[in-house]
Scaffold this motif. Structure first.
Motif, PDB file in Angstrom:
ATOM      1  N   MET A 152     -10.981  -0.050   1.347  1.00 43.60           N
ATOM      2  CA  MET A 152     -10.551   0.699   0.161  1.00 43.60           C
ATOM      3  C   MET A 152      -9.208   1.405   0.348  1.00 43.60           C
ATOM      4  SD  MET A 152     -14.245   2.306  -0.969  1.00 43.60           S
ATOM      5  CE  MET A 152     -13.574   3.155  -2.385  1.00 43.60           C
ATOM      6  N   ALA A 153      -8.467   1.079   1.414  1.00 49.13           N
ATOM      7  CA  ALA A 153      -7.188   1.756   1.673  1.00 49.13           C
ATOM      8  C   ALA A 153      -6.059   1.223   0.796  1.00 49.13           C
ATOM      9  CB  ALA A 153      -6.807   1.628   3.145  1.00 49.13           C
ATOM     10  N   GLY A 154      -6.247   0.024   0.204  1.00 44.52           N
ATOM     11  CA  GLY A 154      -5.220  -0.492  -0.705  1.00 44.52           C
ATOM     12  C   GLY A 154      -4.669  -1.855  -0.358  1.00 44.52           C
ATOM     13  N   LYS A 155      -5.256  -2.540   0.622  1.00 47.43           N
ATOM     14  CA  LYS A 155      -4.702  -3.814   1.087  1.00 47.43           C
ATOM     15  C   LYS A 155      -4.695  -4.889  -0.015  1.00 47.43           C
ATOM     16  CE  LYS A 155      -7.562  -4.406   4.534  1.00 47.43           C
ATOM     17  NZ  LYS A 155      -8.429  -3.229   4.274  1.00 47.43           N
ATOM     18  N   SER A 156      -5.832  -5.053  -0.676  1.00 45.30           N
ATOM     19  CA  SER A 156      -5.935  -6.112  -1.687  1.00 45.30           C
ATOM     20  C   SER A 156      -5.032  -5.843  -2.886  1.00 45.30           C
ATOM     21  CB  SER A 156      -7.389  -6.262  -2.154  1.00 45.30           C
ATOM     22  OG  SER A 156      -8.221  -6.719  -1.103  1.00 45.30           O
TER      23      SER A 156
ATOM     24  N   GLY B 268       3.402  -0.469  11.314  1.00 47.20           N
ATOM     25  CA  GLY B 268       2.438  -0.354  12.389  1.00 47.20           C
ATOM     26  C   GLY B 268       1.102  -1.004  12.093  1.00 47.20           C
ATOM     27  N   ILE B 269       0.119  -0.671  12.943  1.00 47.40           N
ATOM     28  CA  ILE B 269      -1.225  -1.245  12.885  1.00 47.40           C
ATOM     29  C   ILE B 269      -2.233  -0.111  12.738  1.00 47.40           C
ATOM     30  CG2 ILE B 269      -2.951  -2.610  14.121  1.00 47.40           C
ATOM     31  CD1 ILE B 269      -0.583  -3.872  15.684  1.00 47.40           C
ATOM     32  N   SER B 270      -3.120  -0.225  11.771  1.00 44.90           N
ATOM     33  CA  SER B 270      -4.147   0.793  11.566  1.00 44.90           C
ATOM     34  C   SER B 270      -5.313   0.567  12.516  1.00 44.90           C
ATOM     35  CB  SER B 270      -4.653   0.756  10.123  1.00 44.90           C
ATOM     36  OG  SER B 270      -5.782   1.589   9.962  1.00 44.90           O
TER      37      SER B 270
ATOM     38  N   ILE C 199       6.459 -11.448  13.237  1.00 47.53           N
ATOM     39  CA  ILE C 199       5.497 -10.753  12.383  1.00 47.53           C
ATOM     40  C   ILE C 199       5.955  -9.334  12.086  1.00 47.53           C
ATOM     41  CG2 ILE C 199       3.109  -9.983  12.154  1.00 47.53           C
ATOM     42  CD1 ILE C 199       2.293 -12.171  14.094  1.00 47.53           C
ATOM     43  N   SER C 200       5.875  -8.964  10.817  1.00 52.58           N
ATOM     44  CA  SER C 200       6.116  -7.590  10.388  1.00 52.58           C
ATOM     45  C   SER C 200       4.751  -6.916  10.209  1.00 52.58           C
ATOM     46  CB  SER C 200       6.887  -7.563   9.070  1.00 52.58           C
ATOM     47  OG  SER C 200       6.968  -6.253   8.553  1.00 52.58           O
ATOM     48  N   PHE C 201       4.480  -5.870  10.983  1.00 53.13           N
ATOM     49  CA  PHE C 201       3.183  -5.198  10.923  1.00 53.13           C
ATOM     50  C   PHE C 201       3.251  -4.002   9.971  1.00 53.13           C
ATOM     51  CE2 PHE C 201       3.058  -7.390  14.996  1.00 53.13           C
ATOM     52  CZ  PHE C 201       1.796  -7.965  14.955  1.00 53.13           C
ATOM     53  N   LYS C 202       2.395  -4.026   8.970  1.00 52.72           N
ATOM     54  CA  LYS C 202       2.310  -2.946   7.990  1.00 52.72           C
ATOM     55  C   LYS C 202       0.866  -2.466   7.913  1.00 52.72           C
ATOM     56  CE  LYS C 202       6.614  -3.641   6.638  1.00 52.72           C
ATOM     57  NZ  LYS C 202       7.690  -2.656   6.904  1.00 52.72           N
ATOM     58  N   CYS C 203       0.684  -1.220   7.494  1.00 51.67           N
ATOM     59  CA  CYS C 203      -0.682  -0.698   7.395  1.00 51.67           C
ATOM     60  C   CYS C 203      -0.789   0.381   6.331  1.00 51.67           C
ATOM     61  CB  CYS C 203      -1.141  -0.147   8.748  1.00 51.67           C
ATOM     62  SG  CYS C 203      -0.297   1.364   9.279  1.00 51.67           S
ATOM     63  N   PHE C 204      -2.032   0.621   5.932  1.00 50.84           N
ATOM     64  CA  PHE C 204      -2.364   1.731   5.041  1.00 50.84           C
ATOM     65  C   PHE C 204      -3.262   2.681   5.810  1.00 50.84           C
ATOM     66  CE2 PHE C 204      -1.342  -1.626   2.029  1.00 50.84           C
ATOM     67  CZ  PHE C 204      -0.576  -0.945   1.089  1.00 50.84           C
ATOM     68  N   GLU C 205      -2.926   3.961   5.764  1.00 52.21           N
ATOM     69  CA  GLU C 205      -3.698   4.950   6.501  1.00 52.21           C
ATOM     70  C   GLU C 205      -4.504   5.827   5.553  1.00 52.21           C
ATOM     71  OE1 GLU C 205      -0.892   7.039   8.932  1.00 52.21           O
ATOM     72  OE2 GLU C 205      -1.088   5.598  10.571  1.00 52.21           O
ATOM     73  N   SER C 206      -5.469   6.527   6.116  1.00 52.27           N
ATOM     74  CA  SER C 206      -6.308   7.431   5.330  1.00 52.27           C
ATOM     75  C   SER C 206      -6.716   8.605   6.213  1.00 52.27           C
ATOM     76  CB  SER C 206      -7.545   6.695   4.807  1.00 52.27           C
ATOM     77  OG  SER C 206      -8.246   6.093   5.881  1.00 52.27           O
ATOM     78  N   THR C 207      -7.256   9.641   5.586  1.00 50.35           N
ATOM     79  CA  THR C 207      -7.738  10.801   6.324  1.00 50.35           C
ATOM     80  C   THR C 207      -9.145  11.148   5.838  1.00 50.35           C
ATOM     81  OG1 THR C 207      -6.733  12.311   4.706  1.00 50.35           O
ATOM     82  CG2 THR C 207      -5.432  11.752   6.672  1.00 50.35           C
ATOM     83  N   LEU C 208      -9.876  11.880   6.670  1.00 53.31           N
ATOM     84  CA  LEU C 208     -11.203  12.355   6.294  1.00 53.31           C
ATOM     85  C   LEU C 208     -11.134  13.841   5.970  1.00 53.31           C
ATOM     86  CD1 LEU C 208     -13.703  10.650   8.787  1.00 53.31           C
ATOM     87  CD2 LEU C 208     -13.570  10.322   6.317  1.00 53.31           C
TER      88      LEU C 208
ATOM     89  N   ASN D 202       8.648 -14.197   9.181  1.00 53.35           N
ATOM     90  CA  ASN D 202       8.106 -14.988   8.081  1.00 53.35           C
ATOM     91  C   ASN D 202       6.673 -14.607   7.739  1.00 53.35           C
ATOM     92  OD1 ASN D 202       6.853 -16.102  10.402  1.00 53.35           O
ATOM     93  ND2 ASN D 202       6.562 -18.061   9.355  1.00 53.35           N
ATOM     94  N   LEU D 203       6.134 -13.580   8.440  1.00 50.69           N
ATOM     95  CA  LEU D 203       4.734 -13.215   8.217  1.00 50.69           C
ATOM     96  C   LEU D 203       4.562 -11.694   8.239  1.00 50.69           C
ATOM     97  CD1 LEU D 203       1.703 -15.111   9.662  1.00 50.69           C
ATOM     98  CD2 LEU D 203       1.707 -12.607   9.713  1.00 50.69           C
ATOM     99  N   CYS D 204       3.851 -11.189   7.223  1.00 47.90           N
ATOM    100  CA  CYS D 204       3.541  -9.767   7.149  1.00 47.90           C
ATOM    101  C   CYS D 204       2.046  -9.595   7.384  1.00 47.90           C
ATOM    102  CB  CYS D 204       3.925  -9.195   5.788  1.00 47.90           C
ATOM    103  SG  CYS D 204       3.565  -7.429   5.594  1.00 47.90           S
ATOM    104  N   PHE D 205       1.699  -8.834   8.410  1.00 50.53           N
ATOM    105  CA  PHE D 205       0.298  -8.619   8.787  1.00 50.53           C
ATOM    106  C   PHE D 205      -0.100  -7.216   8.358  1.00 50.53           C
ATOM    107  CE2 PHE D 205      -3.421  -8.164  11.420  1.00 50.53           C
ATOM    108  CZ  PHE D 205      -3.921  -9.455  11.517  1.00 50.53           C
ATOM    109  N   VAL D 206      -1.034  -7.128   7.407  1.00 55.66           N
ATOM    110  CA  VAL D 206      -1.404  -5.850   6.799  1.00 55.66           C
ATOM    111  C   VAL D 206      -2.796  -5.428   7.251  1.00 55.66           C
ATOM    112  CG1 VAL D 206      -1.616  -4.572   4.639  1.00 55.66           C
ATOM    113  CG2 VAL D 206      -0.078  -6.546   4.770  1.00 55.66           C
ATOM    114  N   SER D 207      -2.894  -4.244   7.840  1.00 54.57           N
ATOM    115  CA  SER D 207      -4.182  -3.721   8.289  1.00 54.57           C
ATOM    116  C   SER D 207      -4.480  -2.397   7.590  1.00 54.57           C
ATOM    117  CB  SER D 207      -4.195  -3.545   9.806  1.00 54.57           C
ATOM    118  OG  SER D 207      -3.158  -2.676  10.223  1.00 54.57           O
ATOM    119  N   GLY D 208      -5.729  -1.983   7.683  1.00 56.29           N
ATOM    120  CA  GLY D 208      -6.137  -0.734   7.049  1.00 56.29           C
ATOM    121  C   GLY D 208      -7.633  -0.704   6.848  1.00 56.29           C
ATOM    122  N   ALA D 209      -8.162   0.491   6.614  1.00 55.22           N
ATOM    123  CA  ALA D 209      -9.602   0.652   6.421  1.00 55.22           C
ATOM    124  C   ALA D 209     -10.030   0.089   5.070  1.00 55.22           C
ATOM    125  CB  ALA D 209      -9.968   2.132   6.515  1.00 55.22           C
TER     126      ALA D 209
END
Length: 225
Positions: free
Chosen positions: A43-47, A193-195, A170-179, A34-41
């Motif tokens: 400006m990665a796109g969460k909002s 997953g978790i960022s 909880i469903s764990f979702k994330c946005f990733e980025s590279t340098l 019932n809950l999606c937990f979104v992580s990320g750096a």
């Protein structure tokens, strides 16, 4: 729309309609989540992801087309968000107290209306890091026990996600980025997953702010002499 015991959300190819070239994503909740937990750096796109989800739910309940390839959803009795919460000078509310009041309002609304779709974007950003961590963890754990509503929570305090990893609600979702050449590059694709990425300091350094401050200080020193 589907009539199900547990809140259902299954959206394919959804996007934000105000973007010229949006990256499309999918989201699907299983019956026991019932809950999606979104992580990320930063400006990665969460909002943007949360706003896109909210628009799909809102427009679908108005009977309008949604910005997605397909969508299956429960019928919700309300949509609540904590996006862009600010302080309230007239009421004497600080940023943090405004956030606390909003969460309380949501809890009371769920108590009255039952099935509600809730979006929390960066919970408790108006307080210190320790309190933000403890408060986010406490509220997230609490809402996992509310089975008749659906919650999306974003954060860049990834330590909270580590504390919640064992929860099967909880469903764990994330946005990733590279340098690349010390510059962050984002693909805006939602992943499982978790960022653990931290780019806030990199973004700050890339803007050359310290160079500007050092130049001001140097000029002031030369003017004194």
């Amino acid at each position: 729309f589907v009539d199900s015991i547990h809140p259902t959300i299954n959206i394919e190819g959804f996007f934000h309609p105000l973007l010229n070239d949006p990256v499309k994503n999918d989201i699907c909740f299983t019956n026991d989540q019932n809950l999606c937990f979104v992580s990320g750096a930063n400006m990665a796109g969460k909002s943007t992801f949360l706003k896109s989800i909210g628009l799909c739910v809102y427009l679908s309940h108005l009977g309008f087309p949604v910005p997605a390839r397909s969508m299956v959803t429960s019928l919700f009795n309300g949509l609540y968000t904590t996006i862009n919460i600010s302080d309230n000078i007239n009421k004497g509310y600080s940023h943090y107290y405004s956030e606390v009041k909003r969460v309380k309002d949501i809890a009371e609304y769920i108590k009255e209306k039952k099935r509600v779709f809730v979006i929390f974007d960066e919970l408790f950003r108006g307080t210190n890091v320790k309190d933000a961590f403890d408060a986010t963890l406490m509220i997230t754990r609490g809402f996992t026990g509310v089975n008749n509503s659906c919650f999306f929570i974003s954060t860049h305090i990834v330590e909270v996600a580590k504390e919640l990893e064992k929860s099967d609600k909880i469903s764990f979702k994330c946005f990733e980025s590279t340098l690349q050449d010390e510059l962050p590059v984002y693909n805006y694709k939602l992943k499982e997953g978790i960022s653990s990425e931290r780019l806030g300091l990199t973004i700050l350094k890339n803007e050359g702010i310290m160079e500007i401050i050092d130049e001001i200080a140097k000029n002031e020193k030369n003017e004194v002499h």
